[in-house]
Design a protein around this motif. Structure first.
Motif, mmCIF file in Angstrom:
data_model
loop_
_atom_site.group_PDB
_atom_site.id
_atom_site.type_symbol
_atom_site.label_atom_id
_atom_site.label_comp_id
_atom_site.label_asym_id
_atom_site.label_seq_id
_atom_site.Cartn_x
_atom_site.Cartn_y
_atom_site.Cartn_z
ATOM 1 N N THR A 296 -32.804 0.255 18.885
ATOM 2 C CA THR A 296 -32.358 1.600 19.259
ATOM 3 C C THR A 296 -33.274 2.674 18.683
ATOM 4 N N ASN A 297 -33.683 2.465 17.440
ATOM 5 C CA ASN A 297 -34.478 3.481 16.746
ATOM 6 C C ASN A 297 -35.981 3.264 16.842
ATOM 7 N N SER B 27 -30.684 -7.521 28.669
ATOM 8 C CA SER B 27 -29.824 -6.790 27.730
ATOM 9 C C SER B 27 -29.410 -7.678 26.562
ATOM 10 N N ARG C 216 -33.572 -8.387 16.284
ATOM 11 C CA ARG C 216 -32.806 -7.256 15.765
ATOM 12 C C ARG C 216 -32.628 -7.336 14.258
ATOM 13 N N ASP D 153 -34.690 -2.526 14.464
ATOM 14 C CA ASP D 153 -33.596 -1.947 15.244
ATOM 15 C C ASP D 153 -34.154 -1.454 16.583
ATOM 16 N N LYS E 181 -22.740 -4.637 16.286
ATOM 17 C CA LYS E 181 -24.005 -5.326 16.516
ATOM 18 C C LYS E 181 -23.961 -6.775 16.055
ATOM 19 N N ASN F 150 -31.860 -7.378 24.066
ATOM 20 C CA ASN F 150 -31.999 -5.969 23.655
ATOM 21 C C ASN F 150 -33.269 -5.335 24.214
ATOM 22 N N ASN G 178 -18.996 2.305 21.595
ATOM 23 C CA ASN G 178 -19.334 1.983 20.205
ATOM 24 C C ASN G 178 -18.913 0.548 19.912
ATOM 25 N N ILE H 49 -37.986 1.162 19.500
ATOM 26 C CA ILE H 49 -38.157 0.268 20.633
ATOM 27 C C ILE H 49 -39.593 -0.207 20.793
#
Length: 657
Positions: free
Chosen positions: A170-171, A118, A164, A168, A238, A121, A235, A173
């Motif tokens: 998240t968008n 984690s 990162r 990104d 970053k 990421n 939330n 991977i």
């Protein structure tokens, strides 16, 4: 003031006037050794000798000499794969120790790997992948008996931060994973290249003080990042700097914290810290520290499962992919716009991983009193990460916490890594579905308890006591990581380390020497207050090689010493300086600029009617003094073996004047 010296046997004392008269009136003059002139060397031989000493000081070809061809093949294979050498003497007794150690570090690595992924990421199973293949490769090629291989917190955070900045996760991977594998590939290439070409000395440019500060700053940053999981915040910023993190934490205090998550996280964090305390107090209970994270995962997962705490806002892992590492060779960027980015990230992360692994390996090798070949280690680590990049792993290296547990558990060889890898394999094949209800708060607690040990307060205090400049480097790296970012902290650490090197090279120490009472020994008058100066003579020692970077400073510093001394003598109405003796035993080398500076110093002294005398130049320096004709310029009779010999010769001449 009385000025006395001893004869060569140290059996009786005589003052300078007695020495002077013995020169004039005795046939048995004191014997003065002359400095030997080294024979001229063949240019090609000298060049190859220098290269060999720089890159091959341990002569890796020595085991192959005078061996039959078949034996050379065996030795070559053993050099590349050390397991073929120590494996011949492996027995059941050693395996028992390795089995216990392997099972122990496996219980520690599984929960850590899930959490460290984690930090990078990455999905949780990539942390487990990275503790399966790389340890197997290292066990075959590595030379350390104690190092435990896998993902580590600092490298995971650094890699995650650098990746990162480009993509990104998240968008996107898929591209993020590809860039991670590319960075891992080039990290391995970097490590392998440094080891193969025996360039390991390059990692020494990052000073110990800078590493201590960087690691401590990274530990604080990692711990702050875990507040998201520990407090149940959804939330979260970053950014990694302390200001952004604390602003994100306090802005959600009334509506973003989850009390159930906090209860789980803080309770088990206290348990983990208590277990670590027990292990530190009693070394025989090391297994308590090692098994505590796995126990925490099991208990907390069971608690969440039976209470369905996930419905109350407790964030859980949810899904860890089952099965062993799939191939990722086709996902590495060998072209395109991400190739260069992957290369840059890989070089930086690979160097940090290498520094940590070599430091850990050397530490435990010293404790067990065996030799560790740093270059072989780099080749092994590099190969391990190259193979890892092709099998869905991210950068792995030596873990200090796991290596310490491995050491205390009684490991004998790298087989403990094989045992750990087999346990991880079973976990991937059979157990990963059971981690579905593992709360993120537990992973945060495990990471926080693991990185606390990276903040070495005792080392910082020791650095402060020993060297204030080192302490500045330490604090610069620390505050750079904490208040800016990991890469800024790393840049500061490297910059300050280089600045220290440049400062020491361009501004070397010089000292005025005096004679210790009842001896012919000459030492720094500041270190030895009872050392007395010789009338009419100024003795200066240069504590560095003389290169283009410091030659002018050394010349000007010596002239300032001379000017200050002459003014002091004039005020006290004492005899002026007639001889300047430069003690050159610490001068290991001199270049053209250094010779030119000595020539300018000689000319300046001639104008002041002061004679330049050299004492104890080394072989390399003496060779260059003759090659440049400088020895002829000042006179062969002005170069002596010791300061004492120079004084014996200069004293009667001063009496004559």
């Amino acid at each position: 003031m009385s000025h006395r010296v001893t004869d060569e046997l140290g059996e009786k004392e005589m003052d300078i006037t007695t020495i002077s008269s013995s020169f004039h009136h005795s046939e048995n003059l004191p014997y003065v050794h002359k400095v030997g002139v080294p024979p001229k060397k063949d240019l090609l031989k000298e060049f190859t000798t220098t290269l060999k000493e720089t890159f091959l000081p341990d002569d890796p070809l020595r085991p192959f000499k005078d061996q039959p061809r078949s034996k050379k093949l065996v030795i070559g294979l053993q050099t590349i794969f050390p397991i073929l050498e120590w494996g011949r003497n492996y027995n059941l007794s050693k395996f028992k120790g390795d089995l216990v150690a392997g099972l122990t570090i496996a219980s520690l690595c599984i929960p850590q790997d899930i959490g460290y992924a984690s930090l990078a990421n990455l999905p949780s199973h990539y942390g487990l992948y990275s503790s399966f293949v790389p340890p197997l490769v290292y066990a075959v090629m590595g030379s350390s008996r104690d190092i435990a291989i896998g993902p580590v917190a600092v490298v995971s955070l650094l890699l995650g931060t650098l990746l990162r900045n480009e993509i990104d996760p998240t968008n996107n991977i898929d591209d993020y994973l590809r860039l991670a594998f590319t960075a891992t590939f080039f990290a391995g290439i970097t490590q392998f290249t440094l080891g193969f070409f025996r360039l390991g000395f390059l990692i020494e440019f990052l000073s110990h003080a800078a590493i201590v500060g960087f690691m401590a700053g990274a530990a604080i940053t990692i711990a702050l990042q875990q507040l998201k999981g520990l407090l149940g915040i959804k939330n979260f910023t970053k950014k990694t700097d302390i200001v952004s993190v604390m602003r994100s934490v306090w802005s959600t205090v009334h509506h973003g914290w989850n009390w159930q998550t906090m209860f789980i996280g803080i309770s088990f964090l206290a348990f983990l810290l208590f277990a670590k305390y027990i292990g530190k107090k009693n070394k025989k209970l090391f297994w308590v520290t090692a098994i505590a994270p796995l126990i925490s995962v099991i208990i907390s997962t069971f608690f969440v499962y039976i209470t369905h705490a996930e419905n109350q806002g407790v964030q859980i892992v949810q899904h860890i992919q089952k099965g062993i590492n799939p191939s990722s060779l086709d996902q590495i960027y060998f072209s395109g716009r991400y190739l260069v980015k992957g290369f840059k990230i890989g070089v930086v992360a690979g160097m940090i991983a290498l520094t940590e692994a070599v430091a850990i390996g050397r530490t435990f090798a010293a404790m067990k009193d065996y030799q560790l070949d740093g270059n072989k280690e780099m080749v092994a680590l590099g190969t391990m990460n190259i193979v890892g990049s092709m099998t869905s792993c991210y950068i792995a290296t030596g873990s200090f916490s796991r290596s310490a547990v491995n050491f205390m558990a009684g490991c004998n060889t790298a087989v403990s890594n094989i045992v750990m890898s087999c346990v991880v394999l079973l976990t991937l094949e059979l157990i990963t579905p059971l981690f579905k209800y593992t709360p993120n708060a537990i992973l945060a607690s495990i990471i926080i308890s693991a990185v606390i040990g990276l903040v070495d307060i005792d080392a910082m205090i020791l650095i402060w006591k020993i060297d204030k400049f080192d302490f500045i480097a330490c604090m610069g790296a620390f505050f750079g990581v904490v208040f800016a970012s990991v890469e800024i902290g790393l840049l500061i650490a490297v910059s300050i380390s280089f600045a220290k090197i440049l400062f020491q090279v361009t501004r070397p120490r010089t000292a005025i020497l005096g004679k210790l009472p009842r001896t012919t020994v000459y030492r720094n008058i500041q270190q030895y207050p009872d050392a007395t100066k010789v009338p009419g003579v100024l003795i200066v020692r240069v504590d560095s090689a003389i290169y283009f970077s410091n030659s002018n400073y050394i010349k000007e510093r010596i002239l300032r010493w001379l000017t200050d001394e002459e003014e002091l003598l004039k005020e006290n109405k004492q005899p002026r300086i007639q001889y300047l003796i430069v003690e050159m035993s610490p001068v290991t080398d001199i270049d053209t600029s250094g010779i030119h500076a000595l020539e300018e110093l000689y000319k300046s002294l001639q104008k002041r009617d002061v004679q330049l005398v050299l004492a104890n130049p080394g072989q390399v320096v003496m060779d260059k003094l003759h090659a440049s004709k400088f020895a002829t310029l000042i006179g062969e009779d002005k170069i002596f073996l010791t300061v004492g010999d120079a004084i014996l010769t200069c004293a009667p001449k001063m009496e004559e004047t």
